[in-house]
Design a protein around this motif. Structure first.
Motif, PDB file in Angstrom:
ATOM      1  N   SER A  92      84.688 -19.471 -57.268  1.00  0.00           N
ATOM      2  CA  SER A  92      84.022 -20.717 -57.602  1.00  0.00           C
ATOM      3  C   SER A  92      84.960 -21.658 -58.332  1.00  0.00           C
ATOM      4  N   ALA A  93      85.811 -21.086 -59.194  1.00  0.00           N
ATOM      5  CA  ALA A  93      86.746 -21.942 -59.916  1.00  0.00           C
ATOM      6  C   ALA A  93      87.764 -22.550 -58.979  1.00  0.00           C
ATOM      7  N   ALA A  94      88.142 -21.801 -57.946  1.00  0.00           N
ATOM      8  CA  ALA A  94      89.162 -22.291 -57.034  1.00  0.00           C
ATOM      9  C   ALA A  94      88.581 -23.169 -55.937  1.00  0.00           C
ATOM     10  N   GLY A  95      87.251 -23.218 -55.823  1.00  0.00           N
ATOM     11  CA  GLY A  95      86.632 -24.120 -54.864  1.00  0.00           C
ATOM     12  C   GLY A  95      86.341 -23.507 -53.511  1.00  0.00           C
ATOM     13  N   PHE A  96      86.194 -22.180 -53.414  1.00  0.00           N
ATOM     14  CA  PHE A  96      85.816 -21.565 -52.147  1.00  0.00           C
ATOM     15  C   PHE A  96      84.814 -20.456 -52.409  1.00  0.00           C
ATOM     16  N   ASN A  97      84.078 -20.133 -51.374  1.00  0.00           N
ATOM     17  CA  ASN A  97      83.047 -19.102 -51.460  1.00  0.00           C
ATOM     18  C   ASN A  97      83.336 -18.050 -50.403  1.00  0.00           C
ATOM     19  N   GLY A  98      83.270 -16.779 -50.796  1.00  0.00           N
ATOM     20  CA  GLY A  98      83.561 -15.713 -49.854  1.00  0.00           C
ATOM     21  C   GLY A  98      82.669 -15.727 -48.635  1.00  0.00           C
ATOM     22  N   ILE A 120      92.911 -11.085 -51.909  1.00  0.00           N
ATOM     23  CA  ILE A 120      91.987 -12.046 -52.530  1.00  0.00           C
ATOM     24  C   ILE A 120      90.829 -12.414 -51.605  1.00  0.00           C
ATOM     25  N   PRO A 121      91.078 -12.884 -50.366  1.00  0.00           N
ATOM     26  CA  PRO A 121      89.940 -13.268 -49.522  1.00  0.00           C
ATOM     27  C   PRO A 121      89.088 -12.084 -49.084  1.00  0.00           C
ATOM     28  N   PHE A 170      99.198 -15.861 -46.234  1.00  0.00           N
ATOM     29  CA  PHE A 170      97.866 -16.162 -46.760  1.00  0.00           C
ATOM     30  C   PHE A 170      97.855 -17.463 -47.562  1.00  0.00           C
ATOM     31  N   LEU A 171      98.817 -17.626 -48.477  1.00  0.00           N
ATOM     32  CA  LEU A 171      98.769 -18.739 -49.420  1.00  0.00           C
ATOM     33  C   LEU A 171      98.951 -20.098 -48.753  1.00  0.00           C
ATOM     34  N   LEU A 172      99.886 -20.220 -47.805  1.00  0.00           N
ATOM     35  CA  LEU A 172     100.155 -21.529 -47.202  1.00  0.00           C
ATOM     36  C   LEU A 172      98.962 -22.039 -46.383  1.00  0.00           C
ATOM     37  N   PRO A 173      98.386 -21.242 -45.466  1.00  0.00           N
ATOM     38  CA  PRO A 173      97.182 -21.719 -44.773  1.00  0.00           C
ATOM     39  C   PRO A 173      96.013 -21.958 -45.728  1.00  0.00           C
ATOM     40  N   PHE A 174      95.917 -21.122 -46.750  1.00  0.00           N
ATOM     41  CA  PHE A 174      94.839 -21.286 -47.716  1.00  0.00           C
ATOM     42  C   PHE A 174      94.970 -22.622 -48.442  1.00  0.00           C
ATOM     43  N   ALA A 175      96.199 -22.974 -48.812  1.00  0.00           N
ATOM     44  CA  ALA A 175      96.433 -24.259 -49.468  1.00  0.00           C
ATOM     45  C   ALA A 175      96.118 -25.416 -48.534  1.00  0.00           C
ATOM     46  N   GLY A 229      95.329 -26.919 -55.172  1.00  0.00           N
ATOM     47  CA  GLY A 229      94.741 -26.460 -56.431  1.00  0.00           C
ATOM     48  C   GLY A 229      94.062 -25.113 -56.289  1.00  0.00           C
ATOM     49  N   ALA A 230      93.323 -24.935 -55.198  1.00  0.00           N
ATOM     50  CA  ALA A 230      92.652 -23.661 -54.969  1.00  0.00           C
ATOM     51  C   ALA A 230      93.662 -22.544 -54.773  1.00  0.00           C
ATOM     52  N   ALA A 231      94.711 -22.819 -53.995  1.00  0.00           N
ATOM     53  CA  ALA A 231      95.734 -21.798 -53.758  1.00  0.00           C
ATOM     54  C   ALA A 231      96.467 -21.450 -55.044  1.00  0.00           C
ATOM     55  N   ALA A 232      96.809 -22.501 -55.829  1.00  0.00           N
ATOM     56  CA  ALA A 232      97.518 -22.253 -57.083  1.00  0.00           C
ATOM     57  C   ALA A 232      96.637 -21.486 -58.056  1.00  0.00           C
ATOM     58  N   GLY A 233      95.338 -21.834 -58.095  1.00  0.00           N
ATOM     59  CA  GLY A 233      94.424 -21.120 -58.981  1.00  0.00           C
ATOM     60  C   GLY A 233      94.290 -19.661 -58.601  1.00  0.00           C
ATOM     61  N   SER A 234      94.161 -19.397 -57.305  1.00  0.00           N
ATOM     62  CA  SER A 234      94.065 -18.011 -56.843  1.00  0.00           C
ATOM     63  C   SER A 234      95.342 -17.242 -57.152  1.00  0.00           C
ATOM     64  N   LEU A 235      96.492 -17.893 -56.926  1.00  0.00           N
ATOM     65  CA  LEU A 235      97.783 -17.249 -57.175  1.00  0.00           C
ATOM     66  C   LEU A 235      97.933 -16.887 -58.644  1.00  0.00           C
ATOM     67  N   MET A 236      97.664 -17.861 -59.529  1.00  0.00           N
ATOM     68  CA  MET A 236      97.880 -17.612 -60.945  1.00  0.00           C
ATOM     69  C   MET A 236      96.874 -16.604 -61.499  1.00  0.00           C
TER      70      MET A 236
END
Length: 476
Positions: free
Chosen positions: A27-33, A342-343, A77-82, A88-95
């Protein structure tokens, strides 16, 4: 994947138990499973297949570039996710994955690896079937009190050294993973992360030892008997003459590097402290929340690791053939796993509304009552490949999430969830962090371990039949 040792998941436990693990991250990163497709699990599947197949078909490439392969799948994973959900969502998930989970995970494993590497059991133990079985039994007991990783790191080196004159001892290490690195950690919340999460959710500290002791005794006992029979047959087949024993005979058995026993107790104490200490004080580090207890724990573990490395005599490290190779391998591979998972965890946490809703629905009978057998196998199957801590929580909450009810009228269901999460981490090398560490240490000592699928051939032929028997006896 049960990546936690018997200890590491505890510092994640407070956040996860409060419901702030992946759902909070999502939710913080802006996506829902629930909005993700199964395709987002391809990078995770890719890194698993790489671990399984590349050492078999491209051993030279894998040996030199496994870190790059793991990084490649993480970027897949990270590049398509971004691109889809935003930088912001990708960076939040990464960190979040790095600061809240991966870095504490590596700090604990490094501390345990360093401290255990500073303890040398002096004396030339000869790896007879009786001795090997005794070491495995001792490890099973220790695992529930010092965690599966602590017990594994303490005993794997002397076990390998005891068998270094034998033609082959890979089967000894395989059963060590079965018993010490997994099944032995099932009796207390100290043993394995899922049980500690249950404790934080309100499950009584001694509930597991009262309710799955018989199951644990059956599994560990059966594995010890099977191991003794297999090891005896192989020991006899080798004959009286094997290769020269590289370990010189000594007249006494003892310990060098005794200071590390105190440091090992400090590691256990620091982890328990972080689980029991409640504090509202926290810090935002790179966008991820880090509580004061967790920060104190991690700093303390770093201090313990440094003290161990400095205070341990160099001769002890030399005698243990201590090097950082196994730790580096685990750290690099799990960096990729922690990101690509993560996903997958987010989709599981979405419950019936997510892509894996069929799995969640399968654990309920047509009359609406829980099916303990399905809970056992669903929790266990996912724990063989995913993180067993959130997997435990998924099914804990699916079963109602009320510890008072789960400990009483639904006790069989809670026992099935607990046993599946802990026992079935032994099904694959990636089912639990100590599995991979034990494998890496064994290979660094010259043991030719089975491939990923070769190991699964052992687990499917030995563990799965035992799990089937357990299902009919305890989880019907």
């Amino acid at each position: 994947m049960g990546q936690g040792s018997g200890l590491w998941g505890r510092w994640r436990g407070g956040a996860v138990a409060a419901g702030a693990a992946v759902p909070g991250l999502a939710s913080a990163a802006g996506f829902n499973g629930a909005d993700l497709s199964v395709a987002w699990g391809i990078p995770f599947a890719g890194i698993l297949l790489s671990i399984a197949l590349m050492p078999l078909f491209l051993p030279h490439f894998w040996h030199h570039h496994f870190g790059k392969v793991a990084a490649g799948w993480a970027l897949a994973f990270l590049l398509p996710f971004a691109a889809v959900f935003g930088v912001g969502a990708a960076a939040g998930s990464l960190m979040h994955a790095l600061v809240a989970e991966y870095i504490p995970f590596v700090i604990l494993l490094t501390a345990l690896f360093t401290v255990s590497g500073g303890i040398y059991i002096r004396g030339n133990l000869h790896g007879t079937p009786a001795l090997n079985t005794a070491i495995l039994a001792i490890g099973a007991v220790l695992a529930s009190f010092m965690g599966t990783t602590g017990a594994s790191m303490l005993l794997i080196r002397p076990l390998i050294r005891a068998n270094d004159a034998r033609k082959s001892c890979a089967h000894v290490v395989v059963f060590f993973i079965f018993i010490v690195s997994n099944a032995g950690g099932s009796l207390t919340p100290l043993g394995d992360p899922p049980l500690f999460l249950g404790f934080l959710k309100g499950v009584d500290f001694f509930w597991t030892v009262r309710h799955i002791f018989t199951e644990t005794l059956f599994l560990v006992g059966a594995l010890l008997v099977i191991f003794y029979l297999i090891d005896s047959a192989r020991f006899k087949a080798e004959g009286p003459i094997s290769r020269p024993d590289p370990t010189p005979d000594t007249g006494s058995i003892g310990f060098d590097g005794k200071i590390n026993f105190a440091l090992l107790a400090a590691v256990v104490g620091l982890v328990l402290m972080s689980g029991f200490w409640k504090s509202d004080v926290g810090f935002a580090i790179a966008g991820a929340h880090v509580g004061l207890p967790g920060l104190v724990r991690d700093i303390g573990l770093i201090v313990v690791a440094v003290l161990s490395f400095v205070l341990t005599p160099k001769l002890v490290h030399q005698a243990n053939q201590f090097d950082w190779g196994p730790m580096q391998e685990v750290a690099k591979l799990f960096a990729g796993i922690f990101l690509t998972i993560i996903p997958v965890i987010a989709m599981l946490q979405a419950g019936e509304s997510g892509p894996f809703g069929g799995i969640v629905r399968a654990v309920t009978r047509q009359d609406g009552t829980p099916d303990p057998a399905m809970y056992f196998w669903a929790t266990g199957f996912l724990s063989s490949f995913l993180d067993n801590a959130p997997t435990y929580l998924v099914f804990f909450n699916t079963a109602g999430g009320d510890p008072a009810t789960l400990m009483t009228t639904m006790g069989t269901t809670l026992a099935a969830i607990s046993a599946g999460a802990v026992f079935m981490g032994a099904n694959t090398y990636i089912g639990n962090a100590p599995n991979m560490m034990v494998k890496a240490i064994a290979e660094s000592r010259g043991v030719r371990m089975p491939s990923f699928f070769g190991y699964m051939a052992w687990s499917c032929s030995i563990l799965v039949p035992l799990f089937i028997v357990m299902t009919f006896i305890w989880f019907r």
